[in-house]
Design a protein around this motif. Sequence first.
Motif, mmCIF file in Angstrom:
data_model
loop_
_atom_site.group_PDB
_atom_site.id
_atom_site.type_symbol
_atom_site.label_atom_id
_atom_site.label_comp_id
_atom_site.label_asym_id
_atom_site.label_seq_id
_atom_site.Cartn_x
_atom_site.Cartn_y
_atom_site.Cartn_z
ATOM 1 N N THR A 44 0.831 -1.217 0.000
ATOM 2 C CA THR A 44 0.000 0.000 0.000
ATOM 3 C C THR A 44 0.861 1.261 0.000
ATOM 4 O OG1 THR A 44 -1.712 -1.201 1.203
ATOM 5 C CG2 THR A 44 -1.835 1.194 1.225
ATOM 6 N N VAL A 45 1.904 1.235 0.854
ATOM 7 C CA VAL A 45 2.805 2.399 0.899
ATOM 8 C C VAL A 45 3.478 2.618 -0.445
ATOM 9 C CG1 VAL A 45 4.931 3.278 1.929
ATOM 10 C CG2 VAL A 45 3.182 2.244 3.383
ATOM 11 N N LYS A 46 3.931 1.549 -1.039
ATOM 12 C CA LYS A 46 4.592 1.659 -2.341
ATOM 13 C C LYS A 46 3.622 2.160 -3.388
ATOM 14 C CE LYS A 46 7.699 -0.955 -5.325
ATOM 15 N NZ LYS A 46 8.346 -2.272 -5.546
ATOM 16 N N LEU A 47 2.375 1.650 -3.336
ATOM 17 C CA LEU A 47 1.364 2.076 -4.295
ATOM 18 C C LEU A 47 1.057 3.567 -4.119
ATOM 19 C CD1 LEU A 47 -0.665 1.264 -6.480
ATOM 20 C CD2 LEU A 47 -2.272 0.679 -4.663
ATOM 21 N N ILE A 48 0.955 4.015 -2.850
ATOM 22 C CA ILE A 48 0.693 5.450 -2.604
ATOM 23 C C ILE A 48 1.853 6.313 -3.117
ATOM 24 C CG2 ILE A 48 0.426 7.164 -0.771
ATOM 25 C CD1 ILE A 48 -1.062 5.010 0.827
ATOM 26 N N HIS A 49 3.064 5.809 -2.870
ATOM 27 C CA HIS A 49 4.237 6.557 -3.339
ATOM 28 C C HIS A 49 4.228 6.680 -4.860
ATOM 29 C CE1 HIS A 49 8.352 8.034 -3.586
ATOM 30 N NE2 HIS A 49 8.634 7.039 -4.427
ATOM 31 N N ASN A 50 3.929 5.599 -5.538
ATOM 32 C CA ASN A 50 3.879 5.624 -7.011
ATOM 33 C C ASN A 50 2.775 6.561 -7.499
ATOM 34 O OD1 ASN A 50 6.025 3.840 -7.291
ATOM 35 N ND2 ASN A 50 4.685 2.026 -7.275
ATOM 36 N N GLN A 51 1.637 6.476 -6.787
ATOM 37 C CA GLN A 51 0.530 7.348 -7.200
ATOM 38 C C GLN A 51 0.902 8.837 -6.996
ATOM 39 O OE1 GLN A 51 -2.789 5.958 -4.965
ATOM 40 N NE2 GLN A 51 -3.282 4.287 -6.408
ATOM 41 N N GLN A 52 1.572 9.121 -5.870
ATOM 42 C CA GLN A 52 2.002 10.509 -5.647
ATOM 43 C C GLN A 52 3.005 10.960 -6.720
ATOM 44 O OE1 GLN A 52 3.489 10.456 -1.660
ATOM 45 N NE2 GLN A 52 1.437 10.693 -0.722
ATOM 46 N N TRP A 53 3.870 10.047 -7.052
ATOM 47 C CA TRP A 53 4.858 10.361 -8.090
ATOM 48 C C TRP A 53 4.159 10.638 -9.408
ATOM 49 C CZ3 TRP A 53 8.533 6.431 -10.792
ATOM 50 C CH2 TRP A 53 9.432 7.122 -11.592
ATOM 51 N N VAL A 54 3.161 9.816 -9.739
ATOM 52 C CA VAL A 54 2.415 10.011 -10.991
ATOM 53 C C VAL A 54 1.688 11.350 -10.958
ATOM 54 C CG1 VAL A 54 0.464 9.155 -12.334
ATOM 55 C CG2 VAL A 54 2.193 7.564 -11.494
ATOM 56 N N ILE A 55 1.077 11.656 -9.801
ATOM 57 C CA ILE A 55 0.354 12.939 -9.685
ATOM 58 C C ILE A 55 1.324 14.120 -9.844
ATOM 59 C CG2 ILE A 55 -0.941 14.389 -8.082
ATOM 60 C CD1 ILE A 55 -2.136 11.784 -6.947
ATOM 61 N N TYR A 56 2.463 13.964 -9.191
ATOM 62 C CA TYR A 56 3.469 15.030 -9.289
ATOM 63 C C TYR A 56 3.915 15.233 -10.733
ATOM 64 C CZ TYR A 56 8.106 17.179 -9.031
ATOM 65 O OH TYR A 56 9.210 17.966 -9.239
ATOM 66 N N SER A 57 4.226 14.131 -11.430
ATOM 67 C CA SER A 57 4.661 14.243 -12.827
ATOM 68 C C SER A 57 3.551 14.818 -13.690
ATOM 69 C CB SER A 57 5.079 12.863 -13.350
ATOM 70 O OG SER A 57 6.181 12.381 -12.641
ATOM 71 N N TYR A 58 2.319 14.385 -13.369
ATOM 72 C CA TYR A 58 1.200 14.888 -14.150
ATOM 73 C C TYR A 58 1.047 16.402 -13.958
ATOM 74 C CZ TYR A 58 -3.555 15.550 -15.821
ATOM 75 O OH TYR A 58 -4.661 16.015 -16.481
ATOM 76 N N LYS A 59 1.219 16.873 -12.708
ATOM 77 C CA LYS A 59 1.116 18.318 -12.465
ATOM 78 C C LYS A 59 2.227 19.083 -13.189
ATOM 79 C CE LYS A 59 -1.159 18.161 -7.959
ATOM 80 N NZ LYS A 59 -1.023 18.490 -6.530
ATOM 81 N N GLY A 184 6.065 6.211 -14.454
ATOM 82 C CA GLY A 184 5.406 6.203 -13.149
ATOM 83 C C GLY A 184 4.052 5.529 -13.191
ATOM 84 N N MET A 185 3.335 5.768 -14.259
ATOM 85 C CA MET A 185 2.023 5.122 -14.386
ATOM 86 C C MET A 185 2.174 3.612 -14.522
ATOM 87 S SD MET A 185 0.037 7.844 -16.871
ATOM 88 C CE MET A 185 -1.427 6.855 -16.900
ATOM 89 N N GLN A 186 3.173 3.178 -15.305
ATOM 90 C CA GLN A 186 3.397 1.735 -15.454
ATOM 91 C C GLN A 186 3.777 1.104 -14.114
ATOM 92 O OE1 GLN A 186 6.336 1.373 -18.518
ATOM 93 N NE2 GLN A 186 4.905 1.850 -20.204
ATOM 94 N N GLN A 187 4.674 1.797 -13.381
ATOM 95 C CA GLN A 187 5.057 1.268 -12.077
ATOM 96 C C GLN A 187 3.868 1.248 -11.117
ATOM 97 O OE1 GLN A 187 8.357 3.539 -10.659
ATOM 98 N NE2 GLN A 187 9.798 2.783 -12.222
ATOM 99 N N ALA A 188 3.066 2.289 -11.191
ATOM 100 C CA ALA A 188 1.879 2.322 -10.326
ATOM 101 C C ALA A 188 0.918 1.199 -10.669
ATOM 102 C CB ALA A 188 1.192 3.679 -10.450
ATOM 103 N N GLU A 189 0.750 0.951 -11.976
ATOM 104 C CA GLU A 189 -0.141 -0.139 -12.400
ATOM 105 C C GLU A 189 0.402 -1.486 -11.954
ATOM 106 O OE1 GLU A 189 -2.272 -1.856 -16.473
ATOM 107 O OE2 GLU A 189 -0.831 -0.184 -16.572
ATOM 108 N N ALA A 190 1.741 -1.682 -12.104
ATOM 109 C CA ALA A 190 2.354 -2.943 -11.670
ATOM 110 C C ALA A 190 2.207 -3.119 -10.163
ATOM 111 C CB ALA A 190 3.826 -2.969 -12.069
ATOM 112 N N SER A 191 2.450 -2.013 -9.438
ATOM 113 C CA SER A 191 2.306 -2.101 -7.979
ATOM 114 C C SER A 191 0.871 -2.394 -7.587
ATOM 115 C CB SER A 191 2.764 -0.782 -7.345
ATOM 116 O OG SER A 191 4.133 -0.544 -7.619
ATOM 117 N N SER A 192 -0.046 -1.786 -8.340
ATOM 118 C CA SER A 192 -1.465 -2.030 -8.052
ATOM 119 C C SER A 192 -1.826 -3.487 -8.299
ATOM 120 C CB SER A 192 -2.328 -1.109 -8.909
ATOM 121 O OG SER A 192 -3.692 -1.374 -8.697
ATOM 122 N N GLN A 193 -1.377 -4.039 -9.437
ATOM 123 C CA GLN A 193 -1.665 -5.449 -9.728
ATOM 124 C C GLN A 193 -1.025 -6.365 -8.689
ATOM 125 O OE1 GLN A 193 -0.324 -6.072 -13.719
ATOM 126 N NE2 GLN A 193 -2.062 -4.986 -14.674
#
Length: 733
Positions: A44-59, A184-193
């Motif tokens: 969960t922590v890793k997934l949140i970190h990836n999601q934050q990273w994706v959000i940051y890159s997206y911004k 980041g999105m790919q890593q987030a998706e992998a972490s999510s799966q």
Amino acid sequence: MEGICGIKGDRMIKKWYRVQKLKAIFILALAVVFTNAVVSYSNTVKLIHNQQWVIYSYKVVTQLESIKSTLKDTETAQRNYLITADVDDLKIYIAANQQTNKNIQIIRKLTADNHQKQQWISLLEPKITNRLKMLQQEISLRQNQGFEAVRQRILSDKDKQSSKEIQQLIHDSLEVEQNLLQQGMQQAEASSQKAIVTFFIAAVVDLVLVALLYDLLWRYIRQLQQTELALRQSENRLRAMIDAEPECIKLIARDGTLLEINAEGLAMMEVESADVLIGKAIDDLIVPEYRAAFADLHKNVCQGNKGTLEFEILGFKGTRRYMETHAVPLRNESDGTFIHLALMRDITQQKQAEQKIREQGLLLDVSSDAILVRNIHNQILFWNQGAQRLYGWKTAEVVGKNVLQLLYKDISPQLEDAYLRVMNTGEWRGELHQLTREGKVIIVESRWILIRDDNGQPKSILSVNTEITQQKQLEAQLLRSQRLESIGTLASGIVHDLNNILSPILMSVQLLQKKLPDSQSQQILQTLENNVKRGANLLKQVLSFARGIEGKQTIVQIQPLMVEIEQIITQTFPKSIICQADIPKNLWYVRGDATQIHQVLINLVVNARDAMPNGGILRIAAENLVIGEHSTQINIDAKVGSYIAIVVTDTGMGMPPAVQQRIFEPFFTTKEIGKGTGLGLSTALGIIKNHGGFVNVYSQVGRGTQFTVYLPASTSKDTHLLSPELESVIGDS
């Protein structure tokens, strides 16, 4: 008791192992749950970190695109204003300019923690600032000098180069950020799966553990419920059995007080409620003269030993009863001591009956017949001296035993019918086959009388038995002799008539043989002559049986005859038949016809051979013996004196009793048609009787047959009466 303790110890060990097993499963379940929680938290922590990273890159990408767009809008509005000098375009330009500055400030804040991006912004921001200044200068120039003054500047290469550098710098940065966003999105998706898979695996493991734990708990609870139910059922059954027991059951404490008593015991003590007796001393109900013996029994039982005692009790209503108690120790699980469990039954009537029987027995012992009394359960109550002499058992050995198991091999229909008849009509008479102590079967004439108690209920059966074994044997021998005599008389007349018929036939055949010389006629006539002669020989055997065999009487030595029979068996019988001979050389002489005796022996060994088609052992033996008075009573043809006993034994198929009764009847045979005339044994019996002897037969189906021929020994020693053949044998010896 040791076995019971061992069983309890095994149960305790199993229970301990079951508890330890449940503890281990609980610990394992907690460990698995904790591991699943840690893994889930990490994912969960890793997934949140990836999601934050994706959000940051997206911004960042969004702001770069916004800067690019607003900068372009600023340049477009500035160009429109320069061309048209429209105030609205100027307002658009001013708004776009302000928005560009805001976007730069926003992206600077977003990348405040990223040193690399800060360097890039530091490179981009001056260029944008310079570009905005150039645009502002162009506007000022347009406002002050007109369009022509700024046209050359707009078309200059410097202006275009500045715009391209900014656009290129933003484009490169945007491309880098988009790539980072994609990664980041790919890593987030992998972490999510991975988190989903881990969650499902953990859920499955947890469900399996929960199911296993639930199953174990359910089994344990169900086992406890079943154990509790079984204990309740066992207690209820035990209580029902104790109350249904027709005898008194007591549980006595070590101090002699009563702990428990069943319903039958209350009835014997003549009380209605157990509260009257529970907690009271058991000695109070025992007749004083028996209290010491009961106290010794109670002390012995409380030490762990069994015991039995007969005593008298006095009920609350004054009734005296004879009681028989069987006492056993019962372990107290709390302290390991023993208490007294007593099973008592009322034997008052039995005692009275025994006393009466003893009084009557003194009178019955003078009888020569066997007199016995048994109760309706077939237990022997009385056994007189005549029964001891007849059966061989003493009174002390049989009283209380089952008469059916003692005197009978099995329960025959006749015995069942006798019991039913005596119970229905009160008496029965008939003949029975019984056993003595030595296992000998005897025949008795039995009279049964039913004895009833005061209420008219069956109480016991009185039997008077007279042995008639010898009488029945003599009757059977007499009937057989009479039957054979009648058959002989009838056969003599038939043979005479048949001989008168065959004589003319034989004479006619002989005349035809002379008149018909051709070979075919001679062959037919020869066959006819042979059959007529065979019939004449058969009639001769019948006539010999009917009239009694007559021959020249000489002194015959049996030993050479038996040696010759042994040689015939060895040389002519199948090799599968083993001959065993026991022929003493000191056998006595017999007065008779050697040929006829030889015929008897041949007939017996041939029958023995035919009884063993698959081989076996054929034994011939002889001995000298003296017959006394007892044997003459058993066999009607036996007389007191010296005999030679010749025994022929085989291990063949044997004969059932029905066949044994008819084997000496003329024309009776068990062989196939054409293989036996049925005259062999009847002729042999005639020869034996003509010599003053007799024969006994013993056979069992599947175990073989034994013929014993008894011939009277001759008292004469005149050797001139010996046959010439025997004289030569004696001379050689």
